[in-house]
Design a protein around this motif. Sequence first.
Motif, PDB file in Angstrom:
ATOM      1  N   ASP A 188      11.294   9.476   7.560  1.00 60.12           N
ATOM      2  CA  ASP A 188      11.865   9.558   6.212  1.00 60.12           C
ATOM      3  C   ASP A 188      10.837   9.207   5.125  1.00 60.12           C
ATOM      4  OD1 ASP A 188      11.965   6.934   7.054  1.00 60.12           O
ATOM      5  OD2 ASP A 188      14.090   6.630   6.633  1.00 60.12           O
ATOM      6  N   ALA A 234       0.843  -1.191   0.000  1.00 58.33           N
ATOM      7  CA  ALA A 234       0.000   0.000   0.000  1.00 58.33           C
ATOM      8  C   ALA A 234       0.879   1.242   0.000  1.00 58.33           C
ATOM      9  CB  ALA A 234      -0.913  -0.006   1.220  1.00 58.33           C
ATOM     10  N   SER A 235       0.320   2.351  -0.479  1.00 60.83           N
ATOM     11  CA  SER A 235       0.947   3.665  -0.302  1.00 60.83           C
ATOM     12  C   SER A 235      -0.034   4.520   0.465  1.00 60.83           C
ATOM     13  CB  SER A 235       1.234   4.333  -1.646  1.00 60.83           C
ATOM     14  OG  SER A 235       2.295   3.690  -2.288  1.00 60.83           O
ATOM     15  N   LEU A 236       0.431   5.102   1.572  1.00 62.33           N
ATOM     16  CA  LEU A 236      -0.479   5.864   2.422  1.00 62.33           C
ATOM     17  C   LEU A 236      -0.341   7.370   2.226  1.00 62.33           C
ATOM     18  CD1 LEU A 236      -0.837   3.084   3.717  1.00 62.33           C
ATOM     19  CD2 LEU A 236      -0.799   4.180   5.953  1.00 62.33           C
ATOM     20  N   LYS A 241       7.958  -0.203  -5.961  1.00 61.87           N
ATOM     21  CA  LYS A 241       9.083   0.329  -6.697  1.00 61.87           C
ATOM     22  C   LYS A 241       9.004   1.848  -6.638  1.00 61.87           C
ATOM     23  CE  LYS A 241       9.775  -1.001 -11.185  1.00 61.87           C
ATOM     24  NZ  LYS A 241       9.713  -2.067 -12.134  1.00 61.87           N
ATOM     25  N   LEU A 242      10.120   2.479  -6.307  1.00 63.61           N
ATOM     26  CA  LEU A 242      10.166   3.942  -6.310  1.00 63.61           C
ATOM     27  C   LEU A 242      10.533   4.392  -7.716  1.00 63.61           C
ATOM     28  CD1 LEU A 242      10.250   6.695  -4.800  1.00 63.61           C
ATOM     29  CD2 LEU A 242      12.665   6.239  -4.352  1.00 63.61           C
ATOM     30  N   HIS A 293       7.957  -5.080  -2.509  1.00 62.83           N
ATOM     31  CA  HIS A 293       6.791  -5.170  -3.395  1.00 62.83           C
ATOM     32  C   HIS A 293       6.571  -3.878  -4.163  1.00 62.83           C
ATOM     33  CE1 HIS A 293       4.464  -8.674  -1.321  1.00 62.83           C
ATOM     34  NE2 HIS A 293       5.702  -8.982  -1.644  1.00 62.83           N
ATOM     35  N   THR A 331       1.498   8.987  -5.954  1.00 62.70           N
ATOM     36  CA  THR A 331       2.369  10.093  -5.541  1.00 62.70           C
ATOM     37  C   THR A 331       2.021  10.513  -4.122  1.00 62.70           C
ATOM     38  OG1 THR A 331       2.405  10.847  -7.821  1.00 62.70           O
ATOM     39  CG2 THR A 331       3.162  12.411  -6.155  1.00 62.70           C
ATOM     40  N   LYS A 332       3.036  10.543  -3.259  1.00 66.59           N
ATOM     41  CA  LYS A 332       2.782  10.911  -1.863  1.00 66.59           C
ATOM     42  C   LYS A 332       3.954  11.697  -1.294  1.00 66.59           C
ATOM     43  CE  LYS A 332       3.859   8.357   1.494  1.00 66.59           C
ATOM     44  NZ  LYS A 332       3.762   7.460   2.636  1.00 66.59           N
ATOM     45  N   LYS A 354      10.208   7.682  -8.829  1.00 69.27           N
ATOM     46  CA  LYS A 354      10.715   9.041  -8.891  1.00 69.27           C
ATOM     47  C   LYS A 354      10.658   9.669  -7.518  1.00 69.27           C
ATOM     48  CE  LYS A 354       9.549  13.257 -11.332  1.00 69.27           C
ATOM     49  NZ  LYS A 354       8.403  13.891 -11.985  1.00 69.27           N
ATOM     50  N   LEU A 355      11.708  10.429  -7.201  1.00 68.75           N
ATOM     51  CA  LEU A 355      11.732  11.190  -5.951  1.00 68.75           C
ATOM     52  C   LEU A 355      12.054  12.621  -6.334  1.00 68.75           C
ATOM     53  CD1 LEU A 355      11.689  10.881  -2.808  1.00 68.75           C
ATOM     54  CD2 LEU A 355      14.160  10.618  -2.928  1.00 68.75           C
ATOM     55  N   PHE A 356      11.222  13.566  -5.922  1.00 70.84           N
ATOM     56  CA  PHE A 356      11.443  14.947  -6.359  1.00 70.84           C
ATOM     57  C   PHE A 356      10.998  15.937  -5.298  1.00 70.84           C
ATOM     58  CE2 PHE A 356       7.032  16.147  -7.382  1.00 70.84           C
ATOM     59  CZ  PHE A 356       6.429  14.902  -7.390  1.00 70.84           C
ATOM     60  N   ALA A 412       9.893  16.219   0.241  1.00 66.53           N
ATOM     61  CA  ALA A 412       9.951  15.626  -1.088  1.00 66.53           C
ATOM     62  C   ALA A 412       8.649  14.885  -1.366  1.00 66.53           C
ATOM     63  CB  ALA A 412      11.127  14.656  -1.191  1.00 66.53           C
ATOM     64  N   GLN A 413       8.464  14.535  -2.631  1.00 68.86           N
ATOM     65  CA  GLN A 413       7.363  13.650  -2.990  1.00 68.86           C
ATOM     66  C   GLN A 413       7.929  12.458  -3.749  1.00 68.86           C
ATOM     67  OE1 GLN A 413       4.118  15.664  -4.932  1.00 68.86           O
ATOM     68  NE2 GLN A 413       3.915  17.139  -3.267  1.00 68.86           N
ATOM     69  N   ALA A 414       7.262  11.319  -3.585  1.00 68.15           N
ATOM     70  CA  ALA A 414       7.730  10.109  -4.240  1.00 68.15           C
ATOM     71  C   ALA A 414       6.605   9.529  -5.079  1.00 68.15           C
ATOM     72  CB  ALA A 414       8.168   9.086  -3.201  1.00 68.15           C
ATOM     73  N   VAL A 415       6.983   8.925  -6.209  1.00 65.23           N
ATOM     74  CA  VAL A 415       6.013   8.209  -7.034  1.00 65.23           C
ATOM     75  C   VAL A 415       6.340   6.722  -6.940  1.00 65.23           C
ATOM     76  CG1 VAL A 415       4.974   7.970  -9.315  1.00 65.23           C
ATOM     77  CG2 VAL A 415       5.939  10.175  -8.613  1.00 65.23           C
ATOM     78  N   PHE A 416       5.375   5.953  -6.450  1.00 61.31           N
ATOM     79  CA  PHE A 416       5.567   4.509  -6.277  1.00 61.31           C
ATOM     80  C   PHE A 416       4.658   3.732  -7.219  1.00 61.31           C
ATOM     81  CE2 PHE A 416       6.651   6.024  -1.938  1.00 61.31           C
ATOM     82  CZ  PHE A 416       7.884   5.413  -1.784  1.00 61.31           C
ATOM     83  N   THR A 417       5.120   2.553  -7.598  1.00 63.86           N
ATOM     84  CA  THR A 417       4.214   1.581  -8.205  1.00 63.86           C
ATOM     85  C   THR A 417       4.336   0.287  -7.422  1.00 63.86           C
ATOM     86  OG1 THR A 417       5.927   0.856  -9.737  1.00 63.86           O
ATOM     87  CG2 THR A 417       4.305   2.439 -10.585  1.00 63.86           C
ATOM     88  N   CYS A 418       3.364  -0.576  -7.629  1.00 69.98           N
ATOM     89  CA  CYS A 418       3.339  -1.846  -6.919  1.00 69.98           C
ATOM     90  C   CYS A 418       2.938  -2.897  -7.941  1.00 69.98           C
ATOM     91  CB  CYS A 418       2.312  -1.735  -5.807  1.00 69.98           C
ATOM     92  SG  CYS A 418       1.831  -3.295  -5.109  1.00 69.98           S
ATOM     93  N   ASN A 421       7.681   8.091   5.678  1.00 71.80           N
ATOM     94  CA  ASN A 421       6.299   8.321   6.118  1.00 71.80           C
ATOM     95  C   ASN A 421       5.349   7.229   5.614  1.00 71.80           C
ATOM     96  OD1 ASN A 421       7.345  11.491   5.389  1.00 71.80           O
ATOM     97  ND2 ASN A 421       6.632  11.066   7.459  1.00 71.80           N
ATOM     98  N   GLN A 437       3.433   1.710   7.764  1.00 72.61           N
ATOM     99  CA  GLN A 437       2.914   0.358   7.538  1.00 72.61           C
ATOM    100  C   GLN A 437       3.658  -0.739   8.256  1.00 72.61           C
ATOM    101  OE1 GLN A 437       1.881  -0.467   3.415  1.00 72.61           O
ATOM    102  NE2 GLN A 437       2.668   1.553   2.950  1.00 72.61           N
ATOM    103  N   PRO A 491       8.867  19.204  -4.588  1.00 71.43           N
ATOM    104  CA  PRO A 491       7.824  19.994  -5.228  1.00 71.43           C
ATOM    105  C   PRO A 491       8.283  21.431  -5.426  1.00 71.43           C
ATOM    106  CG  PRO A 491       7.115  19.208  -3.049  1.00 71.43           C
ATOM    107  CD  PRO A 491       8.487  18.689  -3.278  1.00 71.43           C
ATOM    108  N   VAL A 547       6.923  12.506   1.149  1.00 73.82           N
ATOM    109  CA  VAL A 547       7.852  11.749   1.992  1.00 73.82           C
ATOM    110  C   VAL A 547       8.818  12.742   2.643  1.00 73.82           C
ATOM    111  CG1 VAL A 547       7.693   9.588   0.687  1.00 73.82           C
ATOM    112  CG2 VAL A 547       9.374  11.303   0.007  1.00 73.82           C
TER     113      VAL A 547
END
Lengths: 332, 266
Positions: B127, A119-121, B228-229, B226, A138-139, B231-233, A146-152, B129, B132, B235, A141
């Motif tokens: 870090d 999950a991404s919270l 995958k990151l 499970h 996108t959440k 992109k980290l950016f 910063a913001q991160a884009v995750f896939t699962c 957040n 889980q 804003p 962090v």
Amino acid sequence: MAENKGVIVFGETAGGKLAAITTELLGCGSKLAKELGQELSAVLVGSGVSDLAKEAIAFGADKVYVVDDAQLKDYQTDAYTSVMEKVIKQAMPQILLLGQTSIGRDLAPRLAFRLKTAASLGCLELAIDPSSKLLLQTKPVYGGNAQAVFTCETFPQIATVRVKTMEPLERDQSRKGEIITVDAALEPSAIKTKVLEKVAEKVEGVRLEDAEVVVSGGRGIGSEEGFTQLEELARMLKGAVGATRPPCDNGWVPAGAQIGLTGKIIAPDLYIAIALSGSSQHMSGCSGSKTIVAINKDPEANIFREARFGVVGDWKKALPALTEKLKELLAG
Amino acid sequence: MNMIVCIKQVIDPEAPPASFKIDSASNKVVPPQGVSPVIDPYAEYGVEAALKIKDALGGKITAISLGSNQLRDIVKKPLAMGADELVLLEDEAFDGGDSWSTAYALAMAIKKLGEYDIVFCGREASDWNAGQVGSGIAELLGLPSITLVKKIDVSDGKARVERVTDEGYEVIEVPLPVLITVSNEIGEPRYPTIKGIMAAKKKEPTIWKPADIGVEASQIGAAGSHTKLLKLFQPVREGKCEVIEGESPEEAAANLAQKLREAKIL
């Protein structure tokens, strides 16, 4: 994995209605479902929630799974996880959306681990990757730095979404949908926790989350007395008072007034930020505000990078003058 | 009472925002120069929650931390605060994990420790957040979990806890063993005492490698993830603030009121 299809929204209710977050999730879910060319479903879990299935359809669901059982009156991790596991195994969705609420943030990770997925919270944005068709989550962090884009790559892809970040669809009572009743089949022995009491914080005036105007103070306010001046302005504008973390930690305002990644997330029309620097941590709780106005004596304060209007100066001088002038203008 | 607290070494979240940098090629945060890492503040609330129970009822507290390059002076802080043992899951294979692989490794370590009444985690780490790992450990160990907890009372093999909700809080009763994630409302973590710091200096942590907790390298760290990151950016801030001028702060504030009215914001 190939048989997983569709988007499903975990619905929450409040005061006998769908919670605002649920209509927001349905709005977001319908876009994702359309992009995938798949169905949007909703799940309603609770006691006496069956009547709301039609509401979920009016707000965009093609299908509503209803688990109505007296034992599900209060949210409990064990019971809700087991019921949701059952619904998900029946519905086999690709995507499951929940609200970033005290329920969603508890249920989503526990359920994700039960279903051996992830999950991404607290997501701010959700989209479908054009090539992989996976959910781009996108959440914020690093405390909002910063913001991160995750896939699962395991299904269902689970995300919780922050309140007030998505638009609900127009309510359309003529929409048709299917209602599916699911038996809770709970083993009472499997529920180890017992909710003894639910305590609602007393709020005078407008709730922070619902307020159109929020007057917020930081460490620079310096005392409990200082905050009474913020309250005066808030009262006049029929708004609410918020704060960064230090005033809460120091007991100048109740803990419930805290806005930020670790506090409440709000999106008022007007956010008046007084004597607060605008740390990333704090801003991630109010950056959705339509207009931010700042009063701070430090012209280099980060808050001026976020605000539309600003006054550089001592708040003790500026705030009473602002309150007085607004009183005059709004009366006239 | 046997208590376990999961902790973590992180980049200091209180470091000035201007020092926060991302290396976009590797999607990693560049540790700021001259700012020492810290124990994750949320995990410190977990340590504090355990110490409060130890104060009242006695017992043993074991802190567990996972990662590579864990600085001893940093990760020993729970010992200095009053915890009894420190276990480090230390190997490069643990690096780069997500909530899944991290919770899996921690769950296996907790299983190896064996006896416990309460496992504590922070409600999230400062870090990623993610929020889980606590629930994940509970699910993997088959324990009840209560998240976002602000108060705990233990008696007769049961815990009575207050959990923060959107409306206020709820009181929940649960039999032990249980996993609890702690929220900042539990109260400020205590400072280490001089005596505590001296004791922590002498205490050697237990180091476990993946094989010690019976896990394969493919199940932990980046390999066992499970998610995958992509992109980290950072804003982009708009930075279009109109500073309202005036001879004095009072005058500027009055002009601001005027402006808000003209712009029909109020």
